[in-house]
Every structure is written in structure tokens, then in C-alpha cells.
Design a protein around this motif. Structure first.
Motif, PDB file in Angstrom:
ATOM      1  N   PRO A  89       0.788  -1.232   0.000  1.00 51.13           N
ATOM      2  CA  PRO A  89       0.000   0.000   0.000  1.00 51.13           C
ATOM      3  C   PRO A  89       0.822   1.286   0.000  1.00 51.13           C
ATOM      4  O   PRO A  89       0.348   2.322  -0.452  1.00 51.13           O
ATOM      5  CB  PRO A  89      -0.844  -0.102   1.273  1.00 51.13           C
ATOM      6  CG  PRO A  89      -0.282  -1.206   2.074  1.00 51.13           C
ATOM      7  CD  PRO A  89       0.545  -2.059   1.175  1.00 51.13           C
ATOM      8  N   ASP A  90       2.045   1.233   0.475  1.00 54.51           N
ATOM      9  CA  ASP A  90       2.869   2.444   0.533  1.00 54.51           C
ATOM     10  C   ASP A  90       3.777   2.623  -0.694  1.00 54.51           C
ATOM     11  O   ASP A  90       4.588   3.542  -0.732  1.00 54.51           O
ATOM     12  CB  ASP A  90       3.697   2.454   1.816  1.00 54.51           C
ATOM     13  CG  ASP A  90       4.579   1.225   1.973  1.00 54.51           C
ATOM     14  OD1 ASP A  90       4.259   0.173   1.369  1.00 54.51           O
ATOM     15  OD2 ASP A  90       5.586   1.296   2.697  1.00 54.51           O
ATOM     16  N   LEU A  91       3.636   1.750  -1.700  1.00 49.07           N
ATOM     17  CA  LEU A  91       4.450   1.863  -2.908  1.00 49.07           C
ATOM     18  C   LEU A  91       3.566   2.117  -4.125  1.00 49.07           C
ATOM     19  O   LEU A  91       2.507   1.503  -4.255  1.00 49.07           O
ATOM     20  CB  LEU A  91       5.239   0.572  -3.163  1.00 49.07           C
ATOM     21  CG  LEU A  91       6.377   0.250  -2.238  1.00 49.07           C
ATOM     22  CD1 LEU A  91       7.008  -1.084  -2.636  1.00 49.07           C
ATOM     23  CD2 LEU A  91       7.428   1.338  -2.251  1.00 49.07           C
ATOM     24  N   LYS A  96      -0.204  -4.205 -12.979  1.00 50.54           N
ATOM     25  CA  LYS A  96       0.421  -5.532 -12.954  1.00 50.54           C
ATOM     26  C   LYS A  96       1.076  -5.826 -11.613  1.00 50.54           C
ATOM     27  O   LYS A  96       1.472  -6.952 -11.344  1.00 50.54           O
ATOM     28  CB  LYS A  96       1.485  -5.646 -14.052  1.00 50.54           C
ATOM     29  CG  LYS A  96       0.937  -5.633 -15.449  1.00 50.54           C
ATOM     30  CD  LYS A  96       2.074  -5.792 -16.443  1.00 50.54           C
ATOM     31  CE  LYS A  96       1.556  -5.798 -17.858  1.00 50.54           C
ATOM     32  NZ  LYS A  96       2.633  -6.095 -18.811  1.00 50.54           N
ATOM     33  N   GLY A  97       1.262  -4.790 -10.808  1.00 49.65           N
ATOM     34  CA  GLY A  97       1.966  -4.948  -9.537  1.00 49.65           C
ATOM     35  C   GLY A  97       3.421  -4.536  -9.619  1.00 49.65           C
ATOM     36  O   GLY A  97       4.189  -4.776  -8.695  1.00 49.65           O
ATOM     37  N   VAL A  98       3.818  -3.906 -10.729  1.00 55.80           N
ATOM     38  CA  VAL A  98       5.208  -3.490 -10.911  1.00 55.80           C
ATOM     39  C   VAL A  98       5.415  -2.095 -10.324  1.00 55.80           C
ATOM     40  O   VAL A  98       4.678  -1.165 -10.637  1.00 55.80           O
ATOM     41  CB  VAL A  98       5.599  -3.483 -12.407  1.00 55.80           C
ATOM     42  CG1 VAL A  98       7.041  -3.004 -12.592  1.00 55.80           C
ATOM     43  CG2 VAL A  98       5.402  -4.857 -13.022  1.00 55.80           C
TER      44      VAL A  98
END
Length: 127
Positions: A89-91, A96-98
């Protein structure tokens, strides 16, 4: 004293059979089994040892990184094989999740996933 040692790394899992199926069939790694323990034969001739552990607790950090030529292709292929990528959550991560260019465009494009034991792995774009 240890400079010339052929050091290797290892980590634990809670289910050797599930781990072997995941590493060999899903990730496509060369895996051997001996005495109920696994060896991942990775490029670069540095084996990684995988052992069963009662009371296994997954690592809370990335234990193995896989540099790839094209992160989008790698993520797409792994997703097609059933791998789910971890969302932090902090990134800032794309659909895609990259996470692309972490640390103000100074880091590699990277995506994280877990093995059946909950250990964290990554694929990251080679420079």
C-alpha cells in the motif's frame, strides 16, 4: 579465510512437495531433491538450498531476486502460470503490480510475489 569458499544460501519452507512443484513447474527452475530437501540450481552456478522447517515463518523480506530482460513479459508469463503479485500500500505499483523506478527513478522496475510457504521473491528489470 572464507574468500575462496563456495558459499551458498538457503531458506526454509513448510511443505517441500508444494515448494518443489512451484519452483519447478511454475517458475521453471532446475530443482533437485535429496533427503527431503531441495536444491535450486540457478544460473551462475550458485545453488540455493531449500529445507523443511517445523514452525516455518515466512521471511518478511525478499529472499531471492530474479533479474529479467523484460519485466512486463516476465510478470505476464508468471501471472498466466497462476502467480499473484504482492501489492504494497505504501508503494506506487501499476495494474500488474510493478513498482517502476523506485526512489525517484533510481531503482529498477520490480515486482514481488510469494512462494507457497509465503517467502518473498522478486523479478526486476535488468539495467
Amino acid at each position: 579465510m572464507l574468500r575462496d569458499s563456495r558459499a551458498f544460501s538457503g531458506f526454509s519452507v513448510d511443505d517441500i512437495r508444494a515448494a518443489k512443484a512451484f519452483y519447478a513447474d511454475v517458475l521453471g527452475l532446475d530443482v533437485t531433491e535429496e533427503h527431503c530437501m531441495l536444491t535450486l540450481h540457478l544460473n551462475g552456478e550458485r545453488p540455493t538450498f531449500v529445507y523443511p522447517k517445523d514452525g516455518h515463518v515466512p521471511a518478511t523480506y525478499t529472499i531471492l531476486n530474479f533479474p529479467v530482460e523484460n519485466i512486463d513479459t516476465a510478470v505476464d508469463e508468471l501471472t498466466a502460470r497462476g502467480v499473484e503479485f504482492v501489492r504494497y500500500p505504501d508503494l506506487p505499483q501499476d495494474e500488474k503490480g510493478v513498482a517502476r523506478g523506485l526512489a525517484h527513478n533510481r531503482g529498477p522496475d520490480i515486482a514481488w510475489f510469494t512462494d507457497p510457504a509465503g517467502n518473498i521473491f522478486s523479478v526486476l528489470q535488468e539495467a
